[in-house]
Motif scaffolding. Sequence first.
Motif, mmCIF file in Angstrom:
data_model
loop_
_atom_site.group_PDB
_atom_site.id
_atom_site.type_symbol
_atom_site.label_atom_id
_atom_site.label_comp_id
_atom_site.label_asym_id
_atom_site.label_seq_id
_atom_site.Cartn_x
_atom_site.Cartn_y
_atom_site.Cartn_z
ATOM 1 N N ALA A 1 0.836 -1.202 0.000
ATOM 2 C CA ALA A 1 0.000 0.000 0.000
ATOM 3 C C ALA A 1 0.868 1.248 0.000
ATOM 4 O O ALA A 1 1.924 1.289 0.632
ATOM 5 N N THR A 2 0.433 2.251 -0.749
ATOM 6 C CA THR A 2 1.112 3.548 -0.768
ATOM 7 C C THR A 2 0.066 4.598 -0.388
ATOM 8 O O THR A 2 -1.100 4.270 -0.176
ATOM 9 N N ARG A 3 0.512 5.837 -0.352
ATOM 10 C CA ARG A 3 -0.417 6.917 0.014
ATOM 11 C C ARG A 3 -1.609 6.980 -0.937
ATOM 12 O O ARG A 3 -2.696 7.402 -0.533
ATOM 13 N N ALA A 4 -1.416 6.558 -2.173
ATOM 14 C CA ALA A 4 -2.506 6.608 -3.151
ATOM 15 C C ALA A 4 -3.674 5.730 -2.704
ATOM 16 O O ALA A 4 -4.828 6.005 -3.025
ATOM 17 N N GLU A 5 -3.363 4.664 -1.958
ATOM 18 C CA GLU A 5 -4.425 3.755 -1.528
ATOM 19 C C GLU A 5 -4.899 4.036 -0.114
ATOM 20 O O GLU A 5 -5.710 3.304 0.451
ATOM 21 N N MET A 6 -4.380 5.112 0.504
ATOM 22 C CA MET A 6 -4.633 5.379 1.925
ATOM 23 C C MET A 6 -6.113 5.420 2.286
ATOM 24 O O MET A 6 -6.562 4.759 3.226
ATOM 25 N N THR A 7 -6.884 6.199 1.520
ATOM 26 C CA THR A 7 -8.304 6.339 1.874
ATOM 27 C C THR A 7 -8.992 4.973 1.872
ATOM 28 O O THR A 7 -9.743 4.631 2.776
ATOM 29 N N ARG A 8 -8.687 4.175 0.844
ATOM 30 C CA ARG A 8 -9.324 2.867 0.725
ATOM 31 C C ARG A 8 -8.871 1.925 1.845
ATOM 32 O O ARG A 8 -9.679 1.192 2.420
ATOM 33 N N PHE B 1 2.907 1.996 9.331
ATOM 34 C CA PHE B 1 3.147 0.650 8.804
ATOM 35 C C PHE B 1 3.780 0.722 7.417
ATOM 36 O O PHE B 1 4.661 -0.056 7.074
ATOM 37 N N MET B 2 3.311 1.675 6.612
ATOM 38 C CA MET B 2 3.837 1.788 5.239
ATOM 39 C C MET B 2 5.309 2.168 5.269
ATOM 40 O O MET B 2 6.081 1.766 4.419
ATOM 41 N N ALA B 3 5.699 2.975 6.273
ATOM 42 C CA ALA B 3 7.070 3.486 6.304
ATOM 43 C C ALA B 3 8.036 2.501 6.952
ATOM 44 O O ALA B 3 9.239 2.566 6.714
ATOM 45 N N SER B 4 7.532 1.565 7.775
ATOM 46 C CA SER B 4 8.428 0.734 8.577
ATOM 47 C C SER B 4 8.913 -0.493 7.796
ATOM 48 O O SER B 4 8.120 -1.187 7.154
ATOM 49 N N PRO B 5 10.221 -0.819 7.892
ATOM 50 C CA PRO B 5 10.729 -2.028 7.216
ATOM 51 C C PRO B 5 10.266 -3.310 7.907
ATOM 52 O O PRO B 5 10.354 -4.386 7.337
ATOM 53 N N ASP B 6 9.766 -3.204 9.153
ATOM 54 C CA ASP B 6 9.355 -4.399 9.880
ATOM 55 C C ASP B 6 7.889 -4.762 9.677
ATOM 56 O O ASP B 6 7.395 -5.713 10.264
ATOM 57 N N TRP B 7 7.197 -3.957 8.898
ATOM 58 C CA TRP B 7 5.796 -4.256 8.633
ATOM 59 C C TRP B 7 5.583 -4.314 7.128
ATOM 60 O O TRP B 7 6.224 -3.585 6.375
ATOM 61 N N GLN B 8 4.721 -5.194 6.704
ATOM 62 C CA GLN B 8 4.337 -5.224 5.297
ATOM 63 C C GLN B 8 2.811 -5.089 5.243
ATOM 64 O O GLN B 8 2.081 -5.925 5.780
ATOM 65 N N PHE C 1 -3.864 -6.800 3.936
ATOM 66 C CA PHE C 1 -3.369 -7.539 5.091
ATOM 67 C C PHE C 1 -2.119 -6.848 5.612
ATOM 68 O O PHE C 1 -1.468 -6.081 4.894
ATOM 69 N N LEU C 2 -1.829 -7.129 6.874
ATOM 70 C CA LEU C 2 -0.692 -6.501 7.543
ATOM 71 C C LEU C 2 0.071 -7.584 8.274
ATOM 72 O O LEU C 2 -0.515 -8.334 9.061
ATOM 73 N N VAL C 3 1.374 -7.714 7.973
ATOM 74 C CA VAL C 3 2.198 -8.690 8.687
ATOM 75 C C VAL C 3 3.400 -7.986 9.308
ATOM 76 O O VAL C 3 3.882 -6.976 8.805
ATOM 77 N N GLU C 4 3.882 -8.546 10.406
ATOM 78 C CA GLU C 4 4.983 -7.948 11.145
ATOM 79 C C GLU C 4 6.159 -8.920 11.190
ATOM 80 O O GLU C 4 5.985 -10.095 11.489
ATOM 81 N N ARG C 5 7.352 -8.365 10.904
ATOM 82 C CA ARG C 5 8.560 -9.171 11.000
ATOM 83 C C ARG C 5 9.100 -9.041 12.428
ATOM 84 O O ARG C 5 9.429 -7.954 12.877
ATOM 85 N N ARG C 6 9.162 -10.164 13.148
ATOM 86 C CA ARG C 6 9.742 -10.133 14.492
ATOM 87 C C ARG C 6 11.089 -10.837 14.464
ATOM 88 O O ARG C 6 11.486 -11.344 13.426
ATOM 89 N N ALA C 7 11.788 -10.883 15.622
ATOM 90 C CA ALA C 7 13.140 -11.425 15.645
ATOM 91 C C ALA C 7 13.168 -12.876 15.157
ATOM 92 O O ALA C 7 14.036 -13.269 14.397
ATOM 93 N N ASP C 8 12.187 -13.684 15.573
ATOM 94 C CA ASP C 8 12.261 -15.105 15.242
ATOM 95 C C ASP C 8 10.987 -15.597 14.577
ATOM 96 O O ASP C 8 10.783 -16.789 14.460
#
Lengths: 77, 626
Positions: B457-464, B490-497, B516-523
Amino acid sequence: MNQKLAELIADVLDMPVKEVTPRMVREGHPKWDSLNHLRLVTAIEEEFGVALSMDEIEAVETVGQLDEMIAEHCTAA
Amino acid sequence: MTDDLRLCLEASKDAAALKSALAGTDVLTLATRDAERIVRRLEALEAAPDLRVLYLGNHTLDMFARMVSAASFCRGAHVDGRVGPFDQHMQMLLDPSLGLADYDPHVIFLSLELERLLPQLPAGLAGLGAAAREGLVEQALAAVASWVETARSVTGATLLVGNFWRPCRQHLGIADAKLGHGEAQLYASLNARLFDAYAADPQVFVVDVDHALATAGRRAAHGPRMKLLAKIAWAEPALPQLADLLSRYFASMVLPPRKCLVLDLDNTLWGGVLGEEGPEGIRIAEGDPVGEAFRAFQSAIKAVQRRGLLLAICSKNNLEDVEEAFRLHTDMPLGWSDFAARQVNWEPKHANLQTIAAQLNIGTDSLVFVDDNPAECELIRQLMPEVRTVHLPKDPSTYADLLLDLPELERVALSEEDLRKTEQYHEQAEREAVRVAAGDMRAYLESLETRLTFWPATRAEMTRVHQLFAKTNQFNVTTKRYRPADIERFMASPDWQLEVVAARDRFGDLGIIGAFLVERRADAVAVDSVVLSCRAMGRGVETAIANRIKAIAAGWQPQGRLLAEVRPTRKNKPVLEYFDSQGFALLAATPEGTKHYALDIAQTTPLDCPGITIEAGAPSLESEAS
């Protein structure tokens, strides 16, 4: 003093009506701050159909003065 | 009003009782003292607010803030307001001792009076040329921009910025209009540029204070005595109108949205009774004042449709007569195809409302029902209190205004999907028809020729994206209602997709249907959210999303675990078995019903998605928009 005024003050300042006395002083009163003072003026003007001048509004120091001021305006009108 | 109100305030033992006692109160008639009583009572009940709002500006906002809280509560949104120190809107952001972080507002409202912002303005304008006037516009815009940028850097709160309001009197009188660069043009140009500057900004909303003040009456809003004594810029008589405006924002932010406007036909969409007058006899023609009143109402309904609401008909009539009426009157603002669902029969209306909700795959609590018949309205109010019932009065000249005034139909912003919603529902109906004809599920899915595209997602899709998080009730695994600022993080962070998914099939373009939103954790990799529009459910997109998540997880932590959870709500039944069906193992369930899942990433394999093709990259439409 005017009972209607006492009730109005109690309502605007959110306090028991029996604690409203003519000797109640504005300065240092925990609820009678500058904003509530203006709320009170607006409520009084609406309730009694009077218009207070800026000087009068600023000059009020006690409930008793306010009571007299309203009486003056009402007889003048 | 005041005595009734006092009794009802005293009788309400908790916030919910108070809310139902006040429901339906006309906020435009709220007196300042009543507002104060409502807010005090609400504070005494000590319920948790839905929103915390901080008010900042260069004029006194205290009474206004109380009025907004009262108005919002009458509309069902519990807003706690706090007013920052006078003329310290910048300090409030930068000086931690002023308590911004402690209060942690969801929303900050900023209002700047131009005369105080630009002290050289009022009398001096007469001697200024066009260039100097332009300089003033720049200066005011720069003041707002620097506040907004500072706010953005210190808080995730949504920012509501009031525009600049024209004073009651012009210093040059009627000659101002002839000057070419007078006061009137100064305000017009300033506000036009202010709207432009933030139109595409998902975190900032420019609030049309000037319009609300004009509606209230500039003369009524002008109170020089209180302005001199206490820097109160908006006199008391104007406060309800201004509070009405702000409470529309807050109610829209907090309350579940109404999604469908259900309309009666006779004496609602047109004048007269179709069954008696016949299709030629109903009043809907131009040139007939009564007909024009109904045309104006239809045009208002059309505008509500453009806000992303669906329209439906619920009428006791013969279907052939109604179809004939729409065929005959093709010049009506509304056509037969504008309605996503139509129940024209002699069944009781509550049964028809159930059917409409089921057809559109929405809850009956997202319906607004409009009818001129008091008995029908009473029936729905009693049997379906969750429906918002609007009874139309006798005089059709009032209908258009009545509809446009309804706060339940407000949206804070519109997305591309909102603008095409009705079209998409018709495509959905065609898909349904094919499904019934195909009989076999796999054959049906293959016949749809679904093509999906995933992209971050980018800012263009923010409203949606914000809308999907805010509005999706059914296919929503954790029902976390993220704010625009969270989404940006979330969009700016490397640990979130954060990815969106768009779909097309042989019937049309469904637009962005999920995220969907996923988070990269240590393990491990954790699935935070999966949301899917109800239009796209049950055709394998669910599995395609899970496959995509597994692929991302494999790229991040090939040897780790993929974690997920489901938090049950009253409405998200469709997701309760989602992770089980995608091959995840159930680890534990909490007493509240939250289920925790895990999957060894090394073991994952994509599951079969019949009929679905995955296409690469963002669709061209979106890249044009960005």
